[in-house]
Design a protein around this motif. Structure first.
Motif, mmCIF file in Angstrom:
data_model
loop_
_atom_site.group_PDB
_atom_site.id
_atom_site.type_symbol
_atom_site.label_atom_id
_atom_site.label_comp_id
_atom_site.label_asym_id
_atom_site.label_seq_id
_atom_site.Cartn_x
_atom_site.Cartn_y
_atom_site.Cartn_z
ATOM 1 N N VAL A 1 0.861 -1.181 0.000
ATOM 2 C CA VAL A 1 0.000 0.000 0.000
ATOM 3 C C VAL A 1 0.895 1.228 0.000
ATOM 4 C CG1 VAL A 1 -1.847 1.235 1.177
ATOM 5 C CG2 VAL A 1 -1.791 -1.266 1.240
ATOM 6 N N ALA A 2 1.015 1.834 -1.164
ATOM 7 C CA ALA A 2 1.893 3.000 -1.309
ATOM 8 C C ALA A 2 1.417 4.139 -0.422
ATOM 9 C CB ALA A 2 1.926 3.443 -2.764
ATOM 10 N N ILE B 1 -5.728 10.872 0.159
ATOM 11 C CA ILE B 1 -5.789 10.129 1.416
ATOM 12 C C ILE B 1 -6.956 9.153 1.445
ATOM 13 C CG2 ILE B 1 -7.135 11.819 2.719
ATOM 14 C CD1 ILE B 1 -4.418 10.546 4.636
ATOM 15 N N GLY B 2 -8.052 9.516 0.812
ATOM 16 C CA GLY B 2 -9.196 8.616 0.763
ATOM 17 C C GLY B 2 -8.869 7.324 0.049
ATOM 18 N N GLY C 1 -8.661 3.507 1.348
ATOM 19 C CA GLY C 1 -9.352 2.430 0.647
ATOM 20 C C GLY C 1 -8.416 1.280 0.302
ATOM 21 N N ARG C 2 -7.196 1.578 -0.141
ATOM 22 C CA ARG C 2 -6.222 0.528 -0.450
ATOM 23 C C ARG C 2 -5.815 -0.220 0.822
ATOM 24 N NH1 ARG C 2 -4.092 4.759 -3.407
ATOM 25 N NH2 ARG C 2 -2.255 4.868 -2.066
ATOM 26 N N VAL D 1 -14.969 4.342 4.317
ATOM 27 C CA VAL D 1 -13.592 4.572 4.774
ATOM 28 C C VAL D 1 -12.951 5.676 3.947
ATOM 29 C CG1 VAL D 1 -11.280 3.527 4.893
ATOM 30 C CG2 VAL D 1 -13.260 2.262 5.736
ATOM 31 N N VAL D 2 -13.144 5.621 2.627
ATOM 32 C CA VAL D 2 -12.581 6.636 1.733
ATOM 33 C C VAL D 2 -13.154 8.013 2.089
ATOM 34 C CG1 VAL D 2 -12.493 7.428 -0.665
ATOM 35 C CG2 VAL D 2 -12.085 5.018 -0.130
#
Length: 169
Positions: A70-71, A80-81, A85-86, A157-158
């Protein structure tokens, strides 16, 4: 005959990850880890030391896998959203990481605390849906196995991360 040291270490860590995720540090035995890996218990002690050191190694490795997969967010907060999400997607696909973190919390210790503290200060956290699925199910009446529910949770979450990152006016 040459020893496959890396292969042996990998199989032991995979077995330890599964055992610790299922049973926690206190409920796991070194004998069961070695048996699951099909490797001599003495080899396990030789490579990793005691059970606590092995648990810390496993958890640190799993956290490193998350960080590699997860970059981080670019310099600004615009994405950031999607980062949240990732992270959500990774945790949903790798529930053993969340379980290891929960076991760590129950045990009262922290693996690699100094490095993790520095790392977490740089990241937004969005793990509630994954780390407390029973509460999420009680609140929503659905579980994450439903693709529509999974998509709805991910979207929440996003949105939450985007709201948190938005500058105050």
């Amino acid at each position: 005959m040459a020893w496959d040291t890396e292969g042996t270490r990998r199989r032991l860590k995979e077995a330890a990850t599964a055992e610790f995720a299922e049973h926690g540090p206190d409920g796991t035995t070194m004998a069961r880890i070695a048996e699951r890996a099909g490797i001599n218990k003495e080899r396990l002690y030789k490579y990793f030391g005691d059970k606590q050191a092995l648990f810390e190694t496993v958890l640190t490795d799993e956290l490193d896998k998350l960080a590699a997969s997860v970059a981080p967010v670019p310099s600004g907060f615009e994405e950031i959203g999607e980062f949240a999400g990732r992270t959500f997607d990774y945790q949903a696909a790798h529930p053993q990481l969340v379980r290891l973190l929960l076991w760590e919390g129950l045990s009262g210790g922290v693996a690699d605390e100094a490095n993790r503290t520095a790392h977490y200060k740089k990241k937004a956290q969005a793990a509630w849906w994954i780390s407390a699925p029973q509460l999420a199910r009680m609140l929503t009446g659905a579980d994450d196995s439903d693709p529509d529910e999974h998509a709805r949770r991910r979207a929440s979450v996003v949105r939450a991360a985007e709201r948190l990152a938005r500058p105050r006016r």
